[in-house]
Design a protein around this motif. Structure first.
Motif, PDB file in Angstrom:
ATOM      1  N   SER A  59      42.948  68.820 -33.302  1.00 15.20           N
ATOM      2  CA  SER A  59      44.316  69.144 -32.858  1.00 15.20           C
ATOM      3  C   SER A  59      44.355  69.951 -31.569  1.00 15.20           C
ATOM      4  CB  SER A  59      45.056  69.915 -33.952  1.00 15.20           C
ATOM      5  OG  SER A  59      45.254  69.073 -35.055  1.00 15.20           O
ATOM      6  N   SER A  60      43.231  70.540 -31.178  1.00 17.92           N
ATOM      7  CA  SER A  60      43.196  71.227 -29.882  1.00 17.92           C
ATOM      8  C   SER A  60      43.200  70.206 -28.747  1.00 17.92           C
ATOM      9  CB  SER A  60      41.941  72.090 -29.746  1.00 17.92           C
ATOM     10  OG  SER A  60      41.724  72.874 -30.882  1.00 17.92           O
ATOM     11  N   VAL A  61      42.761  68.985 -29.048  1.00 17.50           N
ATOM     12  CA  VAL A  61      42.526  67.990 -27.996  1.00 17.50           C
ATOM     13  C   VAL A  61      43.564  66.870 -27.976  1.00 17.50           C
ATOM     14  CG1 VAL A  61      40.838  66.361 -27.071  1.00 17.50           C
ATOM     15  CG2 VAL A  61      40.061  68.412 -28.217  1.00 17.50           C
ATOM     16  N   ASN A  62      43.873  66.321 -29.148  1.00 14.50           N
ATOM     17  CA  ASN A  62      44.757  65.150 -29.217  1.00 14.50           C
ATOM     18  C   ASN A  62      46.051  65.296 -28.414  1.00 14.50           C
ATOM     19  OD1 ASN A  62      43.471  63.062 -30.622  1.00 14.50           O
ATOM     20  ND2 ASN A  62      43.794  64.095 -32.581  1.00 14.50           N
ATOM     21  N   PRO A  63      46.713  66.456 -28.453  1.00 14.31           N
ATOM     22  CA  PRO A  63      47.978  66.565 -27.712  1.00 14.31           C
ATOM     23  C   PRO A  63      47.832  66.262 -26.218  1.00 14.31           C
ATOM     24  CG  PRO A  63      47.770  68.380 -29.248  1.00 14.31           C
ATOM     25  CD  PRO A  63      46.450  67.667 -29.241  1.00 14.31           C
ATOM     26  N   PHE A  64      46.649  66.525 -25.665  1.00 10.81           N
ATOM     27  CA  PHE A  64      46.440  66.301 -24.232  1.00 10.81           C
ATOM     28  C   PHE A  64      46.038  64.849 -23.971  1.00 10.81           C
ATOM     29  CE2 PHE A  64      45.955  70.706 -25.298  1.00 10.81           C
ATOM     30  CZ  PHE A  64      46.873  71.279 -24.432  1.00 10.81           C
ATOM     31  N   ILE A  65      45.319  64.253 -24.920  1.00 10.13           N
ATOM     32  CA  ILE A  65      45.024  62.816 -24.853  1.00 10.13           C
ATOM     33  C   ILE A  65      46.343  62.045 -24.853  1.00 10.13           C
ATOM     34  CG2 ILE A  65      44.012  60.872 -26.117  1.00 10.13           C
ATOM     35  CD1 ILE A  65      41.747  62.508 -25.227  1.00 10.13           C
ATOM     36  N   LEU A  66      47.274  62.488 -25.708  1.00  9.69           N
ATOM     37  CA  LEU A  66      48.571  61.812 -25.806  1.00  9.69           C
ATOM     38  C   LEU A  66      49.349  61.886 -24.482  1.00  9.69           C
ATOM     39  CD1 LEU A  66      49.700  62.980 -29.372  1.00  9.69           C
ATOM     40  CD2 LEU A  66      49.168  60.640 -28.661  1.00  9.69           C
ATOM     41  N   ARG A  67      49.061  62.860 -23.658  1.00 11.75           N
ATOM     42  CA  ARG A  67      49.737  62.994 -22.365  1.00 11.75           C
ATOM     43  C   ARG A  67      48.959  62.282 -21.260  1.00 11.75           C
ATOM     44  NH1 ARG A  67      53.382  64.108 -24.371  1.00 11.75           N
ATOM     45  NH2 ARG A  67      54.299  62.951 -22.681  1.00 11.75           N
ATOM     46  N   GLY A  68      47.829  61.690 -21.594  1.00 13.97           N
ATOM     47  CA  GLY A  68      47.044  60.966 -20.595  1.00 13.97           C
ATOM     48  C   GLY A  68      46.133  61.849 -19.768  1.00 13.97           C
ATOM     49  N   ALA A  69      45.907  63.070 -20.234  1.00 13.28           N
ATOM     50  CA  ALA A  69      45.058  63.983 -19.472  1.00 13.28           C
ATOM     51  C   ALA A  69      43.592  63.593 -19.591  1.00 13.28           C
ATOM     52  CB  ALA A  69      45.254  65.410 -19.982  1.00 13.28           C
ATOM     53  N   LYS A  70      42.808  64.070 -18.648  1.00 12.48           N
ATOM     54  CA  LYS A  70      41.360  63.917 -18.740  1.00 12.48           C
ATOM     55  C   LYS A  70      40.808  65.189 -19.377  1.00 12.48           C
ATOM     56  CE  LYS A  70      37.110  63.626 -16.164  1.00 12.48           C
ATOM     57  NZ  LYS A  70      36.477  64.054 -14.920  1.00 12.48           N
ATOM     58  N   ILE A  71      40.075  65.001 -20.463  1.00 15.54           N
ATOM     59  CA  ILE A  71      39.533  66.160 -21.179  1.00 15.54           C
ATOM     60  C   ILE A  71      38.165  66.525 -20.607  1.00 15.54           C
ATOM     61  CG2 ILE A  71      38.902  67.103 -23.444  1.00 15.54           C
ATOM     62  CD1 ILE A  71      41.884  66.153 -23.168  1.00 15.54           C
ATOM     63  N   VAL A  72      37.979  67.801 -20.340  1.00 12.70           N
ATOM     64  CA  VAL A  72      36.668  68.303 -19.924  1.00 12.70           C
ATOM     65  C   VAL A  72      36.238  69.310 -20.998  1.00 12.70           C
ATOM     66  CG1 VAL A  72      35.407  69.573 -18.147  1.00 12.70           C
ATOM     67  CG2 VAL A  72      37.260  68.001 -17.500  1.00 12.70           C
ATOM     68  N   PHE A  73      35.200  68.937 -21.747  1.00  9.88           N
ATOM     69  CA  PHE A  73      34.785  69.825 -22.834  1.00  9.88           C
ATOM     70  C   PHE A  73      33.915  70.964 -22.306  1.00  9.88           C
ATOM     71  CE2 PHE A  73      35.676  66.090 -25.619  1.00  9.88           C
ATOM     72  CZ  PHE A  73      36.600  66.732 -26.432  1.00  9.88           C
ATOM     73  N   ILE A  74      34.152  72.135 -22.868  1.00 13.73           N
ATOM     74  CA  ILE A  74      33.347  73.300 -22.510  1.00 13.73           C
ATOM     75  C   ILE A  74      32.501  73.690 -23.725  1.00 13.73           C
ATOM     76  CG2 ILE A  74      35.283  74.897 -23.035  1.00 13.73           C
ATOM     77  CD1 ILE A  74      34.118  76.727 -20.785  1.00 13.73           C
ATOM     78  N   ASP A  75      31.286  74.131 -23.454  1.00 19.24           N
ATOM     79  CA  ASP A  75      30.341  74.446 -24.523  1.00 19.24           C
ATOM     80  C   ASP A  75      30.695  75.786 -25.190  1.00 19.24           C
ATOM     81  OD1 ASP A  75      28.241  74.028 -26.179  1.00 19.24           O
ATOM     82  OD2 ASP A  75      26.662  74.325 -24.684  1.00 19.24           O
TER      83      ASP A  75
END
Ligand SMILES: *Cc1c(COP(=O)(O)O)cnc(C)c1O
Length: 372
Positions: free
Chosen positions: A83-99
């Motif tokens: 749920s931290s990520v999906n909302p931004f995927i739904l907006r078409g954003a590019k996700i950059v994961f941080i370690d």
């Protein structure tokens, strides 16, 4: 079986729900919703609070308010819930994961500057186990690059960073009242808006794209469509349930803290498992108690051993950058996120866990640690 978590029922929930029935106003944004908003504002000093149906909904709401668009980059920890990520995927954003950090599962701030590009718009901060991320440093970097900070504070109600409540640092912050969280309404959430520039639009999006305030003042038609929006808020029945819990939250948090401290005292000297390290700036809220095993094998063996003793312990998040859904160019595993995925074990923690249950769990962990 001793469960991993168990919602704490205060006994006052029914009373408040009956009062909703007596008022016969069941939909959202009524008396109880207002009572909850006031509680959060008075108790924690948050400026603008809006109840939602879940933390997931709060983050979707935040992504809309932050105006995240296709191609925008958003930096998000890999070691977190979907749920931290999906909302931004739904907006078409590019996700950059941080370690994650090596010392705790929160994001590793030293990686942050390397991940920021011209396209970076926002950073999501997750306070794992209600243990604060280093917010001064994060905000300093975010300000330098004009980034929006969104706190996924799902674990963190009542926890602080340098004595200031979590949720008050981000431009936007999201809380959860899911049944597994400290304070619950079954499903439920809260969005905190700390950035004054977003106040008016937050109200409109929360009202499905209409301007209720202007309607109340008589200067706008209730049905006039003025922005995007969604059905973000819960019914008064849910708000009444939540309100009952909030009135008991001091007791709930104290009971959880007692159990947490018992684990800390009893388990601080094991051979194969380490207790959480709490940074000096953080006061956590006893959301969960985890041990870090020295190997994946020991972790899994302890999980099985506890299960065979009717104790439901659990691992936690799977590093999102390695998940099957994530097909991206970011192929190299983030080492610390993968490490936490394999080494964390969570022990049962809930407000009305008994001394007898705690003693049994501690005895089993110690026996495993000594015998193996
Ligand atoms: C529980 C949780 C969520 C989701 O909360 P819901 O209220 O169930 O939507 C999001 N992020 C984190 C870190 C969580 O632990």
């Amino acid at each position: 079986m001793i469960p991993l978590h168990k919602p704490f029922i205060t006994g006052d929930e029914i009373k408040h729900i009956e009062s909703v029935l007596a008022m016969n106003y069941l939909s959202g944004n009524g008396t109880y919703t207002q009572k909850c908003h006031e509680y959060f504002e008075n108790q924690f000093g948050y400026r603008k609070c809006l109840l939602t149906n879940s933390c997931t909904a709060s983050i979707e709401f935040a992504a809309l308010l932050a105006n995240i668009k296709e191609g925008d980059e958003v930096i998000i920890p890999s070691f977190t819930y979907v749920s931290s990520v999906n909302p931004f995927i739904l907006r078409g954003a590019k996700i950059v994961f941080i370690d994650a950090h090596t010392q705790n599962p929160n994001l590793d701030i030293s990686q942050l500057p390397h991940l920021i590009t011209k396209k970076t718009r926002a950073i999501v901060v997750v306070h794992y186990a209600g243990i604060a991320c280093p917010m001064d440093e994060i905000i300093k970097i975010a300000d330098l690059h004009n980034l929006i900070v969104i706190e996924d504070a799902a674990h963190s109600l009542g926890a602080t960073y340098k004595k200031k409540p979590l949720g008050s640092f981000g431009h936007l912050s999201a809380f959860s009242f899911h049944a597994t969280k400290n304070i619950t309404s079954g499903e439920g959430g809260l969005l905190i808006v700390n950035d004054e520039k977003l106040f008016e639009r937050a109200d409109i999006l929360w009202e499905k794209g209409t301007n209720r305030n202007k309607f109340i003042q008589g200067i706008m038609n209730k049905y006039e469509w003025c922005d995007v929006g969604s059905s973000f808020y819960p019914s008064e029945i849910t708000a009444a349930f939540l309100y009952a819990q909030l009135l008991h939250s001091k007791t709930i948090q104290e009971k959880r803290m007692e159990a947490w401290k018992y684990y800390q005292r009893q388990l601080n000297n094991l051979t194969y498992f380490e207790i959480p390290k709490i940074p000096e700036y953080a006061n956590h809220n006893a959301h969960l108690f985890y041990l870090k095993a020295i190997s994946e094998e020991k972790r899994n063996q302890l999980l099985n051993y506890l299960k065979s003793n009717s104790i439901n312990a659990a691992f936690h998040y799977l590093a999102l950058d390695q998940s099957p859904y994530w097909k991206s160019s970011q192929k190299i595993a983030l080492p610390n996120a993968s490490h936490w995925e394999k080494h964390i074990i969570r022990l049962p923690l809930f407000a009305d866990i008994t001394n007898k249950e705690l003693e049994k769990i501690v005895a089993c962990v110690k026996a495993f640690d000594a015998y193996e």
